[in-house]
Motif scaffolding. Structure first.
Motif, PDB file in Angstrom:
ATOM      1  N   LEU A 105       9.098  -9.356   1.479  1.00  0.00           N
ATOM      2  CA  LEU A 105       9.498  -7.990   1.816  1.00  0.00           C
ATOM      3  C   LEU A 105       8.769  -6.988   0.931  1.00  0.00           C
ATOM      4  CD1 LEU A 105      13.352  -8.429   2.361  1.00  0.00           C
ATOM      5  CD2 LEU A 105      11.580  -8.085   4.104  1.00  0.00           C
ATOM      6  N   PHE A 106       8.571  -7.310  -0.355  1.00  0.00           N
ATOM      7  CA  PHE A 106       7.772  -6.466  -1.246  1.00  0.00           C
ATOM      8  C   PHE A 106       6.341  -6.368  -0.732  1.00  0.00           C
ATOM      9  CE2 PHE A 106      11.247  -6.686  -4.162  1.00  0.00           C
ATOM     10  CZ  PHE A 106      11.058  -5.656  -5.068  1.00  0.00           C
ATOM     11  N   THR A 107       5.799  -7.505  -0.304  1.00  0.00           N
ATOM     12  CA  THR A 107       4.430  -7.520   0.209  1.00  0.00           C
ATOM     13  C   THR A 107       4.302  -6.667   1.461  1.00  0.00           C
ATOM     14  OG1 THR A 107       4.122  -9.755  -0.673  1.00  0.00           O
ATOM     15  CG2 THR A 107       2.540  -9.001   0.974  1.00  0.00           C
ATOM     16  N   LEU A 108       5.291  -6.751   2.344  1.00  0.00           N
ATOM     17  CA  LEU A 108       5.260  -5.943   3.559  1.00  0.00           C
ATOM     18  C   LEU A 108       5.413  -4.455   3.230  1.00  0.00           C
ATOM     19  CD1 LEU A 108       7.350  -8.165   6.000  1.00  0.00           C
ATOM     20  CD2 LEU A 108       4.886  -7.717   6.070  1.00  0.00           C
ATOM     21  N   LEU A 109       6.138  -4.137   2.161  1.00  0.00           N
ATOM     22  CA  LEU A 109       6.229  -2.747   1.719  1.00  0.00           C
ATOM     23  C   LEU A 109       4.858  -2.249   1.273  1.00  0.00           C
ATOM     24  CD1 LEU A 109       7.831  -0.212   1.062  1.00  0.00           C
ATOM     25  CD2 LEU A 109       8.446  -1.243  -1.150  1.00  0.00           C
ATOM     26  N   ASN A 110       4.100  -3.105   0.611  1.00  0.00           N
ATOM     27  CA  ASN A 110       2.708  -2.801   0.258  1.00  0.00           C
ATOM     28  C   ASN A 110       1.936  -2.420   1.526  1.00  0.00           C
ATOM     29  OD1 ASN A 110      -0.027  -2.900  -0.390  1.00  0.00           O
ATOM     30  ND2 ASN A 110      -0.001  -4.985  -1.147  1.00  0.00           N
ATOM     31  N   LEU A 111       2.079  -3.212   2.573  1.00  0.00           N
ATOM     32  CA  LEU A 111       1.390  -2.952   3.839  1.00  0.00           C
ATOM     33  C   LEU A 111       1.852  -1.639   4.463  1.00  0.00           C
ATOM     34  CD1 LEU A 111      -0.481  -3.884   6.117  1.00  0.00           C
ATOM     35  CD2 LEU A 111       1.407  -5.215   7.037  1.00  0.00           C
ATOM     36  N   VAL A 112       3.159  -1.377   4.430  1.00  0.00           N
ATOM     37  CA  VAL A 112       3.700  -0.133   4.978  1.00  0.00           C
ATOM     38  C   VAL A 112       3.102   1.083   4.261  1.00  0.00           C
ATOM     39  CG1 VAL A 112       5.797   1.277   5.176  1.00  0.00           C
ATOM     40  CG2 VAL A 112       5.852  -1.133   5.809  1.00  0.00           C
ATOM     41  N   LEU A 113       3.006   1.010   2.931  1.00  0.00           N
ATOM     42  CA  LEU A 113       2.446   2.117   2.157  1.00  0.00           C
ATOM     43  C   LEU A 113       0.970   2.319   2.491  1.00  0.00           C
ATOM     44  CD1 LEU A 113       4.222   1.314  -1.209  1.00  0.00           C
ATOM     45  CD2 LEU A 113       4.561   3.386   0.159  1.00  0.00           C
ATOM     46  N   GLY A 114       0.241   1.218   2.694  1.00  0.00           N
ATOM     47  CA  GLY A 114      -1.151   1.335   3.112  1.00  0.00           C
ATOM     48  C   GLY A 114      -1.262   1.988   4.480  1.00  0.00           C
ATOM     49  N   PHE A 115      -0.360   1.632   5.385  1.00  0.00           N
ATOM     50  CA  PHE A 115      -0.335   2.225   6.720  1.00  0.00           C
ATOM     51  C   PHE A 115      -0.058   3.728   6.637  1.00  0.00           C
ATOM     52  CE2 PHE A 115       2.156   3.329  10.563  1.00  0.00           C
ATOM     53  CZ  PHE A 115       1.192   3.092  11.528  1.00  0.00           C
ATOM     54  N   LEU A 116       0.890   4.124   5.791  1.00  0.00           N
ATOM     55  CA  LEU A 116       1.198   5.547   5.614  1.00  0.00           C
ATOM     56  C   LEU A 116       0.005   6.295   5.027  1.00  0.00           C
ATOM     57  CD1 LEU A 116       4.854   5.301   4.241  1.00  0.00           C
ATOM     58  CD2 LEU A 116       4.134   6.042   6.519  1.00  0.00           C
ATOM     59  N   ALA A 117      -0.728   5.641   4.125  1.00  0.00           N
ATOM     60  CA  ALA A 117      -1.931   6.259   3.564  1.00  0.00           C
ATOM     61  C   ALA A 117      -2.951   6.525   4.666  1.00  0.00           C
ATOM     62  CB  ALA A 117      -2.530   5.361   2.484  1.00  0.00           C
TER      63      ALA A 117
ATOM     64  N   ALA B 286       1.430   1.458  -3.508  1.00  0.00           N
ATOM     65  CA  ALA B 286       1.134   0.123  -2.987  1.00  0.00           C
ATOM     66  C   ALA B 286       0.676  -0.802  -4.110  1.00  0.00           C
ATOM     67  CB  ALA B 286       0.068   0.205  -1.897  1.00  0.00           C
ATOM     68  N   ALA B 287      -0.086  -0.262  -5.065  1.00  0.00           N
ATOM     69  CA  ALA B 287      -0.546  -1.063  -6.197  1.00  0.00           C
ATOM     70  C   ALA B 287       0.627  -1.494  -7.074  1.00  0.00           C
ATOM     71  CB  ALA B 287      -1.558  -0.264  -7.023  1.00  0.00           C
ATOM     72  N   VAL B 288       1.591  -0.598  -7.274  1.00  0.00           N
ATOM     73  CA  VAL B 288       2.786  -0.944  -8.056  1.00  0.00           C
ATOM     74  C   VAL B 288       3.563  -2.056  -7.363  1.00  0.00           C
ATOM     75  CG1 VAL B 288       4.993  -0.099  -8.938  1.00  0.00           C
ATOM     76  CG2 VAL B 288       2.943   1.354  -9.082  1.00  0.00           C
ATOM     77  N   VAL B 289       3.769  -1.900  -6.045  1.00  0.00           N
ATOM     78  CA  VAL B 289       4.501  -2.909  -5.273  1.00  0.00           C
ATOM     79  C   VAL B 289       3.729  -4.230  -5.274  1.00  0.00           C
ATOM     80  CG1 VAL B 289       5.319  -3.526  -2.965  1.00  0.00           C
ATOM     81  CG2 VAL B 289       5.652  -1.205  -3.832  1.00  0.00           C
ATOM     82  N   ASP B 290       2.407  -4.155  -5.178  1.00  0.00           N
ATOM     83  CA  ASP B 290       1.569  -5.364  -5.178  1.00  0.00           C
ATOM     84  C   ASP B 290       1.721  -6.137  -6.480  1.00  0.00           C
ATOM     85  OD1 ASP B 290      -0.543  -7.076  -4.060  1.00  0.00           O
ATOM     86  OD2 ASP B 290      -1.808  -6.232  -5.634  1.00  0.00           O
ATOM     87  N   PHE B 291       1.885  -5.419  -7.586  1.00  0.00           N
ATOM     88  CA  PHE B 291       2.106  -6.082  -8.875  1.00  0.00           C
ATOM     89  C   PHE B 291       3.470  -6.766  -8.910  1.00  0.00           C
ATOM     90  CE2 PHE B 291       4.030  -5.900 -13.114  1.00  0.00           C
ATOM     91  CZ  PHE B 291       3.128  -6.668 -13.842  1.00  0.00           C
ATOM     92  N   PHE B 292       4.480  -6.084  -8.383  1.00  0.00           N
ATOM     93  CA  PHE B 292       5.841  -6.606  -8.501  1.00  0.00           C
ATOM     94  C   PHE B 292       6.139  -7.715  -7.504  1.00  0.00           C
ATOM     95  CE2 PHE B 292       6.734  -2.741 -10.981  1.00  0.00           C
ATOM     96  CZ  PHE B 292       7.440  -3.316 -12.016  1.00  0.00           C
ATOM     97  N   ASP B 293       5.398  -7.804  -6.393  1.00  0.00           N
ATOM     98  CA  ASP B 293       5.726  -8.889  -5.464  1.00  0.00           C
ATOM     99  C   ASP B 293       5.428 -10.249  -6.085  1.00  0.00           C
ATOM    100  OD1 ASP B 293       2.968  -9.027  -5.261  1.00  0.00           O
ATOM    101  OD2 ASP B 293       2.888  -8.787  -3.091  1.00  0.00           O
ATOM    102  N   GLY B 294       4.331 -10.335  -6.850  1.00  0.00           N
ATOM    103  CA  GLY B 294       4.039 -11.580  -7.564  1.00  0.00           C
ATOM    104  C   GLY B 294       5.050 -11.849  -8.657  1.00  0.00           C
TER     105      GLY B 294
END
Length: 254
Positions: free
Chosen positions: A7-19, A56-64
């Motif tokens: 879900l964190f990873t998909l949030l990364n994708l959502v933020l990229g889509f919004l960008a 998205a970068a913050v979320v990308d760090f936290f998903d791992g």
């Protein structure tokens, strides 16, 4: 519980889509100046794309981090993470460069009639990002060091350009970002850095001792100082320092 990291990873994708939405909704504005001349610019709202990419970068760090905390790492999560990164740190930054190339061309004589071919080099960034991530997924030797510059680092560098452009206090800095040859050079450089096999350090700590983590701490200190002293101009400086320190301490990186 195993789906929480995804879900964190998909949030990364959502933020990229919004960008991407933010970038595409803001075209070039054409207005008439006092003497009847054309004035060209992009709306300042494109800075929101920079914000979405940074989040998205913050979320990308936290998903791992969340995956390791919950012991929920999986092959699917790894693949999903790369797919999200292609969008947030490949496609979205590529579109930022595309918009800057459009603005650069529009300021030239007959620039509004310029061929789309002049803007197509921007596609190299998402292509290089996809290649870099695919290679990372099948390489088991990049646990504590990278081969080639990681895609999020390049994405954050390019995301800083709109903020630099509208906050620049000097004309030369803004003009530099509107020089198509400078933009082409940046595209070629970051694309090469991603697909290269240069030893680049990863910010993963086996321990927190200073001696074994000195290169990482050096980059972190430079980043903090640069943020205070240079504000939005800090990102390009930190990016260069990151590359230089990685190569200077390549034995530790590898």
């Amino acid at each position: 519980m195993k789906q929480i990291p995804n879900l964190f990873t998909l949030l990364n994708l959502v933020l990229g889509f919004l960008a991407i939405i933010t970038i595409l909704q803001n075209g070039i504005i054409i207005a008439n100046g006092p003497a009847g001349e054309y004035l060209l610019d992009m709306p300042e709202k494109i800075y929101l794309a920079s914000l979405f990419i940074a989040l998205a970068a913050v979320v990308d760090f936290f998903d791992g981090f969340v995956a390791r905390l919950l012991k929920a790492s999986s092959e699917m999560g790894k693949q999903l993470d790369s797919l999200a990164d292609v969008v947030s740190f490949g496609v979205a930054p590529g579109l930022i460069l595309y918009q800057f190339l459009r603005l650069s061309l529009a300021k030239e004589v007959n620039g509004l009639d310029a061929s789309i071919w002049w803007t197509l080099p921007a596609v190299l960034v998402p292509c290089a990002a996809a290649y870099r991530l695919a290679r990372f997924n099948i390489d088991t030797t990049q646990s504590y060091g990278f081969k080639g510059v990681p895609v999020p680092a390049v994405g954050l560098l390019i995301a800083s350009f709109p903020l630099l452009y509208w906050s620049a206090n000097t004309a030369w800095a803004a003009n530099l970002l509107l020089n198509k040859w400078v933009l082409y050079a940046i595209i070629l450089l970051v694309s090469y850095l991603m697909v290269s096999t240069l030893p680049i350090m990863a910010f993963k700590f086996k321990s927190f001792g200073f001696k074994e983590n000195m290169p990482k701490y050096l980059v972190i200190i430079v980043a903090i100082l640069a943020a205070f002293l240079l504000k939005w101009a800090a990102m390009p400086v930190v990016f260069l320092v990151y590359i230089i320190v990685s190569l200077a301490f390549k034995n530790k990186t590898e």
